[in-house]
Design an enzyme around this catalytic site. Structure first.
Site, PDB file in Angstrom:
ATOM      1  N   LEU A  81       0.848  -1.186   0.029  1.00 30.70           N
ATOM      2  CA  LEU A  81      -0.036  -0.221  -0.059  1.00 30.70           C
ATOM      3  C   LEU A  81       0.687   1.401  -0.068  1.00 30.70           C
ATOM      4  O   LEU A  81       2.004   1.413   0.745  1.00 30.70           O
ATOM      5  CB  LEU A  81      -1.068   0.172   1.249  1.00 30.70           C
ATOM      6  CG  LEU A  81      -1.912  -1.144   1.373  1.00 30.70           C
ATOM      7  CD1 LEU A  81      -2.791  -0.953   2.326  1.00 30.70           C
ATOM      8  CD2 LEU A  81      -2.879  -1.325   0.038  1.00 30.70           C
ATOM      9  N   GLY A  89       1.021  -5.179   1.179  1.00 31.47           N
ATOM     10  CA  GLY A  89       0.033  -5.367   0.226  1.00 31.47           C
ATOM     11  C   GLY A  89       0.295  -6.159  -1.077  1.00 31.47           C
ATOM     12  O   GLY A  89      -0.421  -6.984  -1.672  1.00 31.47           O
ATOM     13  N   ASN A 113       4.385  -7.266   6.896  1.00 24.82           N
ATOM     14  CA  ASN A 113       5.019  -6.587   8.148  1.00 24.82           C
ATOM     15  C   ASN A 113       4.186  -5.301   8.688  1.00 24.82           C
ATOM     16  O   ASN A 113       4.897  -4.290   9.012  1.00 24.82           O
ATOM     17  CB  ASN A 113       6.234  -6.332   7.444  1.00 24.82           C
ATOM     18  CG  ASN A 113       6.218  -5.259   6.270  1.00 24.82           C
ATOM     19  OD1 ASN A 113       5.325  -5.310   5.548  1.00 24.82           O
ATOM     20  ND2 ASN A 113       7.094  -4.418   6.094  1.00 24.82           N
ATOM     21  N   GLU A 114       2.952  -5.102   8.548  1.00 25.50           N
ATOM     22  CA  GLU A 114       2.308  -4.007   8.912  1.00 25.50           C
ATOM     23  C   GLU A 114       2.671  -3.470  10.308  1.00 25.50           C
ATOM     24  O   GLU A 114       2.847  -2.190  10.689  1.00 25.50           O
ATOM     25  CB  GLU A 114       0.890  -4.133   8.668  1.00 25.50           C
ATOM     26  CG  GLU A 114       0.250  -3.969   7.428  1.00 25.50           C
ATOM     27  CD  GLU A 114       0.271  -5.355   6.527  1.00 25.50           C
ATOM     28  OE1 GLU A 114      -0.194  -5.352   5.587  1.00 25.50           O
ATOM     29  OE2 GLU A 114       0.978  -6.320   7.046  1.00 25.50           O
TER      30      GLU A 114
END
Length: 283
Positions: A90, A135, A158-159
């Site tokens: 993202l 994403g 890995n957010e």
């Protein structure tokens, strides 16, 4: 009684129509390249430098799927035209100091793309020819099979390392791909896996040494899926995926509100700002 698939499609279609109006054919082709072949197509993301998933990129991918389904395409290979990167995930700039309208469109469009790709009747193979964090990993997991180029690339959700919590439908896709325990640990740690590690836990299905081999292997993998009667293959896939698809289809407004409220918190905005500053220094 309507099937889960019908429910999902009825909830997705209005968003697809809105997305279609917002993107011209010219802008679509500048971000996503479609190569239609006999019975299938190669969909190459080409948003330099890293195929970041901006609102426009997400809508371009959605429109590509619409176009292919309209042309009765039976399968796709999803890959990248940018060397060394599948998709960086993202676009952080979409979430940093956004307008309410843009942020709402961004997340709604991402929901739509996930519902399209994860529930696609087409056979789908991801040819992961570079890094695929966050994403990018989600897009790959939406496909029926994942072929990854061996080397130094990383893949994973890995957010948490950015102070962001992966939403339930990211989690559901992860669990359906690698199982509960691997997902629980990886989501908490924001783990990024090497190709060998990804193969070991089932995040990817095959590793290949170079792009020439990768293309041949991806085509062979897709053709294996296409040899199965289409409806039987699709309904078998949906036995695994329908619960996750139904959940988002029925709660997408609540999911949107939750994301927007979370993204706009001071803590998240501060973290995103620091991350963007660090990227600027690297450049």
């Amino acid at each position: 009684m309507m099937s889960v698939t019908s429910i999902a499609r009825n909830k997705v279609l209005p968003f697809l129509r809105k997305s279609t109006k917002m993107q011209s054919t010219a802008s679509l082709s500048s971000l996503v390249k479609l190569e239609e072949k006999q019975g299938y197509a190669v969909v190459s993301m080409q948003k330099t430098p890293v195929n970041s998933l901006s609102l426009e990129m997400i809508q371009a991918l959605s429109q590509s799927l619409i176009e292919l389904e309209k042309n009765k395409c039976k399968g796709i290979i999803l890959t990248s035209a940018c060397p060394g990167i599948f998709s960086a995930g993202l676009d952080i700039r979409e979430m940093y100091q956004p307008t309410d309208d843009r942020l709402n469109q961004f997340w709604s469009s991402l929901q739509t793309l996930w519902l399209q790709l994860y529930g696609s009747k087409m056979a789908t193979v991801a040819l992961i020819n570079g890094h695929a964090p966050a994403g990018g990993c989600l897009l790959a997991m939406c496909c029926d099979s994942r072929i990854m180029l061996n080397g130094k690339s990383k893949i994973g959700l890995n957010e948490t390392k950015l102070g962001i919590v992966a939403p339930s439908w990211f989690k559901d896709t992860f669990v359906n791909t690698i199982g509960v325990r691997q997902s629980e640990r990886a989501l908490q740690l924001g783990s990024l896996f090497s190709p060998e590690e990804a193969l070991k836990i089932g995040l990817v299905d095959k590793l290949v040494p170079d792009m020439e081999t990768a293309t041949a292997v991806a085509e062979a993998e897709l053709k294996e899926f296409l040899q199965i009667p289409g409806m039987a293959r699709y309904l078998s896939k949906m036995k695994i995926r329908e619960a996750a698809i139904k959940d988002l289809s029925e709660t997408r407004e609540a999911d949107l509100n939750q994301f927007v409220n979370f993204a706009k918190t001071d803590a998240v905005q501060k973290g995103l700002g620091l991350y963007l500053q660090s990227l600027a220094k690297k450049n």
